[in-house]
Design an enzyme around this catalytic site. Structure first.
Site, PDB file in Angstrom:
ATOM      1  N   ARG A 120      49.804 117.500  61.177  1.00 48.61           N
ATOM      2  CA  ARG A 120      51.181 117.472  60.682  1.00 48.61           C
ATOM      3  C   ARG A 120      52.129 117.907  61.795  1.00 48.61           C
ATOM      4  O   ARG A 120      52.678 119.018  61.799  1.00 48.61           O
ATOM      5  CB  ARG A 120      51.308 118.353  59.444  1.00 48.61           C
ATOM      6  N   GLN A 125      54.127 111.772  62.153  1.00 42.65           N
ATOM      7  CA  GLN A 125      54.732 111.618  60.827  1.00 42.65           C
ATOM      8  C   GLN A 125      54.571 110.211  60.273  1.00 42.65           C
ATOM      9  O   GLN A 125      54.374 110.030  59.070  1.00 42.65           O
ATOM     10  CB  GLN A 125      56.216 111.996  60.879  1.00 42.65           C
ATOM     11  N   ASP A 128      51.211 109.886  58.461  1.00 45.64           N
ATOM     12  CA  ASP A 128      50.892 110.931  57.479  1.00 45.64           C
ATOM     13  C   ASP A 128      50.813 110.346  56.072  1.00 45.64           C
ATOM     14  O   ASP A 128      51.791 110.312  55.333  1.00 45.64           O
ATOM     15  CB  ASP A 128      51.958 112.033  57.554  1.00 45.64           C
ATOM     16  N   SER A 131      51.616 112.659  52.953  1.00 41.67           N
ATOM     17  CA  SER A 131      53.033 112.771  52.608  1.00 41.67           C
ATOM     18  C   SER A 131      53.555 111.517  51.927  1.00 41.67           C
ATOM     19  O   SER A 131      54.277 111.590  50.928  1.00 41.67           O
ATOM     20  CB  SER A 131      53.863 113.065  53.870  1.00 41.67           C
ATOM     21  N   TYR A 225      51.234 123.838  54.835  1.00 41.19           N
ATOM     22  CA  TYR A 225      50.773 124.086  53.477  1.00 41.19           C
ATOM     23  C   TYR A 225      50.870 125.574  53.166  1.00 41.19           C
ATOM     24  O   TYR A 225      50.807 126.423  54.055  1.00 41.19           O
ATOM     25  CB  TYR A 225      49.317 123.623  53.291  1.00 41.19           C
TER      26      TYR A 225
END
Length: 379
Positions: A120, A125, A128, A131, A225
């Protein structure tokens, strides 16, 4: 190199690991795309559309001849065993719960990339998938709640009287939680939220929600997280949340830690304190649930004074919106594959942090340390 796109076999799975758009993206890199017939039908992507984008559509994938296999759900040991040594797979791996499949991939000499393991960091991104799929799930959770809630979400002022807005509480302010907050707010609800990461307060506010601050000291974990609370702190968290849960008309829980059982945030006693007609939607039901007693894929009715509360354990939330979920997922897959492709050849560079971080197995070994340790513990 021949890149295969499989038709998902898991019941309820409607997503596909490529779309006509990503077929064009990967074909432009010099790769040859082979799509299994019907792979995208449930997501609204026809065989004809894949063919028009430059893919070859076949009745069944020639697993033994593929250089790369793209997939959504984790592969079974049987499928892994069909792949040739040195081939590459890209998709979800669920390594914590699919150890036999991980062992089969390693034994077959397959280089597998699990999208859950993509670091992450800013440059990753676009790859990902956790997400992107959480965004879909958070949106879907609110729609499921609204369908079951017996009253309106928005405020209505009419000649016949005023209808107050629904009060929605979201627990967990990651991607899914923030999307749930924004969706509930757009539907006109009064939204509040909590996350043990106090740094989430500004994000909650940016989506139109009110952040609930609890007297807890819970530092953030790794990778963005939340760190799981110890049992004493978890009990205190539940006690502090209880009055907020009781005041909510709709409760949506989204707290999950990849590779771990979901933390218990809400007990049945807390649910029993809610008003009749209230709805609870647990997005973490497939990993054990944030709500005590939740069953993945089932609606349960919990008796309370004057009626019942509906407890919804969502399963396949992202797959319930397969077209856009596939659009996002396929782009994540294509971007990771593109990072490893040059001059028509897929050749992973393990000096790259993204490539190394996402790799699950390679050259007969399990490269992901936590998974390797779990496998050793089972010997």
């Amino acid at each position: 190199m021949q890149v295969g796109v499989r038709r998902e076999q898991c019941a309820g799975e409607r997503r596909v690991a490529a779309t006509p758009e990503t077929v064009q993206q990967l074909t432009a890199l010099g790769l040859q795309l082979v799509v299994e017939g019907g792979a995208g039908t449930a997501a609204g992507y026809s065989d004809e559309a894949f063919a028009a984008a430059g893919a070859t559509v076949v009745p069944e994938l020639p697993y033994e001849r593929l250089d790369v296999l793209l997939h959504v759900r984790p592969l079974t040991p049987e499928t892994a065993a069909r792949l040739r040594t040195g081939s590459i797979t890209v998709g979800f791996g669920s390594p914590a719960s699919e150890l036999p499949a991980v062992r089969a991939l390693a034994d077959a000499g397959v280089t597998s990339f699990a999208l859950e393991l993509v670091p992450r960091i800013s440059r990753a991104q676009s790859m990902d998938a956790l997400s992107s799929q959480s965004l879909v799930s958070g949106y879907r959770a609110v729609l499921e709640a609204a369908l079951r809630y017996p009253r309106f979400f928005p405020l209505y002022m009419t000649a016949a009287g005023t209808i107050p807005p629904a009060r929605v509480l979201v627990l967990g302010a990651g991607v899914a939680g923030l999307q749930a907050i924004g969706t509930a707010k757009r539907l006109g609800a009064r939204v509040s939220a909590n996350d043990i990461r106090t740094a989430s307060a500004d994000e909650v506010a940016s989506m139109g929600g009110t952040f609930i601050r609890l007297d807890l000291d819970a530092p953030e974990g790794t990778g963005g997280y939340a760190r799981e609370l110890g049992e004493d702190r978890a009990k205190r968290q539940r006690a502090l949340l209880a009055p907020h849960v009781a005041a909510a008309d709709v409760l949506i829980t989204t707290a999950a830690i990849p590779g771990r059982a979901a933390p218990l945030l809400v007990t049945l006693d807390m649910v029993a304190g809610m008003r009749a007609g209230s709805v609870v939607v647990d997005l973490a039901a497939e990993s054990g649930g944030n709500v005590e007693g939740v069953k993945a894929g089932q609606d349960l009715q919990i008796a309370v004074a004057g009626g019942f509360v509906t407890l919804v354990g969502l399963r396949d939330a992202a797959s319930a919106m397969p077209s856009d979920a596939s659009r996002l997922f396929a782009k994540n897959v294509a971007n990771l594959l593109a990072l490893m492709t040059a001059d028509g050849e897929v050749s992973p560079d393990f000096d790259d942090d993204v490539v190394a971080g996402a790799c699950l197995t390679h050259a007969g070994t399990v490269r992901h340390a936590a998974t390797a340790s779990a496998m050793e513990a089972l010997k």
